[in-house]
Design an enzyme around this catalytic site. Structure first.
Site, short mmCIF file in Angstrom:
data_model
loop_
_atom_site.label_atom_id
_atom_site.label_comp_id
_atom_site.label_asym_id
_atom_site.label_seq_id
_atom_site.Cartn_x
_atom_site.Cartn_y
_atom_site.Cartn_z
N ASP A 150 35.95 33.39 33.97
CA ASP A 150 35.37 34.72 33.92
C ASP A 150 34.19 34.85 34.89
OD1 ASP A 150 34.95 37.31 33.08
OD2 ASP A 150 33.78 36.74 31.32
N GLY A 151 34.03 36.06 35.41
CA GLY A 151 32.86 36.35 36.25
C GLY A 151 33.21 36.60 37.71
N ARG B 54 31.77 40.09 38.85
CA ARG B 54 30.30 40.10 39.01
C ARG B 54 29.89 39.29 40.23
NH1 ARG B 54 29.36 38.39 33.08
NH2 ARG B 54 31.64 38.27 33.20
N SER C 76 45.10 38.14 30.81
CA SER C 76 45.38 38.35 29.39
C SER C 76 46.34 39.52 29.19
CB SER C 76 44.07 38.64 28.65
OG SER C 76 43.62 39.94 28.97
N ASN D 110 44.63 42.57 30.21
CA ASN D 110 44.24 42.78 31.61
C ASN D 110 45.14 43.78 32.36
OD1 ASN D 110 43.04 39.38 32.16
ND2 ASN D 110 41.89 41.24 31.72
N GLU E 161 35.41 22.47 20.46
CA GLU E 161 33.99 22.62 20.78
C GLU E 161 33.89 23.69 21.86
OE1 GLU E 161 31.47 21.07 19.29
OE2 GLU E 161 32.88 20.02 17.98
C1 FPP Z 1 38.06 37.47 34.78
O1 FPP Z 1 36.92 37.75 35.56
C2 FPP Z 1 39.08 36.95 35.65
C3 FPP Z 1 40.35 37.40 35.73
C4 FPP Z 1 40.91 38.49 34.90
C5 FPP Z 1 41.27 36.82 36.72
C6 FPP Z 1 41.27 35.32 36.77
C7 FPP Z 1 41.90 34.91 38.02
C8 FPP Z 1 41.45 33.93 38.81
C9 FPP Z 1 40.33 33.04 38.46
C10 FPP Z 1 42.14 33.73 40.09
C11 FPP Z 1 42.72 32.38 40.22
C12 FPP Z 1 43.78 32.11 39.24
C13 FPP Z 1 44.99 31.64 39.57
C14 FPP Z 1 45.94 31.23 38.52
C15 FPP Z 1 45.41 31.50 40.96
P1 FPP Z 1 36.53 39.25 35.83
O2 FPP Z 1 37.24 39.71 37.04
O3 FPP Z 1 36.80 40.04 34.60
O4 FPP Z 1 34.99 39.14 36.11
P2 FPP Z 1 33.89 40.18 35.65
O5 FPP Z 1 33.81 40.08 34.14
O6 FPP Z 1 32.66 39.65 36.31
O7 FPP Z 1 34.29 41.52 36.12
#
Ligand code: FPP
Length: 255
Positions: A28-29, A32, A73, A76, A215
């Site tokens: 996550d993140g 941001r 998810s 998403n 944990e």
């Molecule tokens: C959540 O952060 C992240 C996602 C919904 C996407 C996760 C995807 C990756 C880490 C790319 C790499 C993964 C693979 C399998 C190649 P966010 O975008 O919601 O961040 P925010 O909360 O800061 O907006």
């Protein structure tokens, strides 16, 4: 060339008798991270894919048996269509690009989530990457896409109901083992440690059943900034915890 990240000091502190069997990460993140740099959110996801590559590498180095990462998810899909499209393309690209490395590192690819809800090209890329890495046996990398813990439980309940409908099972046969066997993680250990970067302290529908005794480790670091040192720091924190699984400390000491 960027200076190689130093982490030998942390590696040396790891207690090999207290290794988790399974680490799960809520990546996550990304958004941001990108906003802080005046970049589009997609740049954050790209940087997130790099963070995943580093994390897989260090997990393999410490001989972790199972790593699961939450990439997309069931909720998403509500994001702007352009971002969803970008993420699907990124998953395909990652799967194509990483197979050779996974084979070199003896890593098998697994999948958590409902495949039926995925676009065909993503399903195809997942199936190909799984087939190409199926013989690897040093580490399992589970990627959760179109995954929701509640959705997974609903799918498990449907499987069980269908066995009852077909008279293959009676309701009195349902126990915790059967439920676990009907989940996407069937046959795999529950996560010992769940890491969530980005400063949020919640589980967000990830591995709800399996996290019963996990944990939890939360860090403010945004996922694209997550380094091998961050992974090792989380692991060392985990190794300092007292896990009781419902027993008393005295009972644990006697075990
Ligand atoms: C959540 O952060 C992240 C996602 C919904 C996407 C996760 C995807 C990756 C880490 C790319 C790499 C993964 C693979 C399998 C190649 P966010 O975008 O919601 O961040 P925010 O909360 O800061 O907006």
């Amino acid at each position: 060339m960027a200076q190689a990240e130093q982490y030998q000091d942390l590696l040396a502190k790891i207690d090999s008798s207290k290794m988790p069997a399974h680490i799960a990460i809520i990546m996550d993140g990304n958004g941001r991270w990108a906003s802080a740099r005046n970049l589009p959110r997609t740049a954050g996801h790209k940087a997130g894919a790099e963070a995943l590559r580093r994390t897989v590498e260090i997990c393999r180095e410490i001989e972790l048996p199972v790593l699961s990462v939450y990439a997309f998810s069931t909720e998403n899909w509500l994001r702007p269509m352009e971002e969803v499209r970008f993420l699907m393309r990124l998953f395909i690209e990652y799967l194509h690009n990483e197979v050779a490395l996974m084979n070199r590192q003896n890593i098998r690819l697994g999948f958590l989530g409902d495949r039926t809800g995925l676009p065909d090209p993503v399903r195809k890329a997942l199936a190909e990457a799984q087939a190409a890495t199926a013989a690897n046996d040093k580490m399992l990398l589970n990627i959760a896409v179109n995954y929701g813990g509640r959705d997974e439980l609903v799918r498990a309940i449907r499987k069980i109901s269908s066995m009852i409908d077909k008279d293959k099972l009676s309701s009195t046969d349902i126990d915790e083992q059967l439920v676990a066997d009907c989940l996407d993680t069937s046959g795999k250990p529950d996560p010992d440690l769940i890491i969530r970067p980005s400063g949020e302290s919640r589980i967000s529908n990830f591995l709800l059943w399996q996290s019963a005794y996990a944990e939890l480790y939360f860090t403010k670091t945004l996922w694209p900034d997550f380094t091998k040192r961050d992974l090792l720091t989380a692991l060392l924190d985990y190794q300092g915890r007292k896990r009781r699984f419902g027993k008393t400390q005295e009972q644990i000491a006697k075990d």
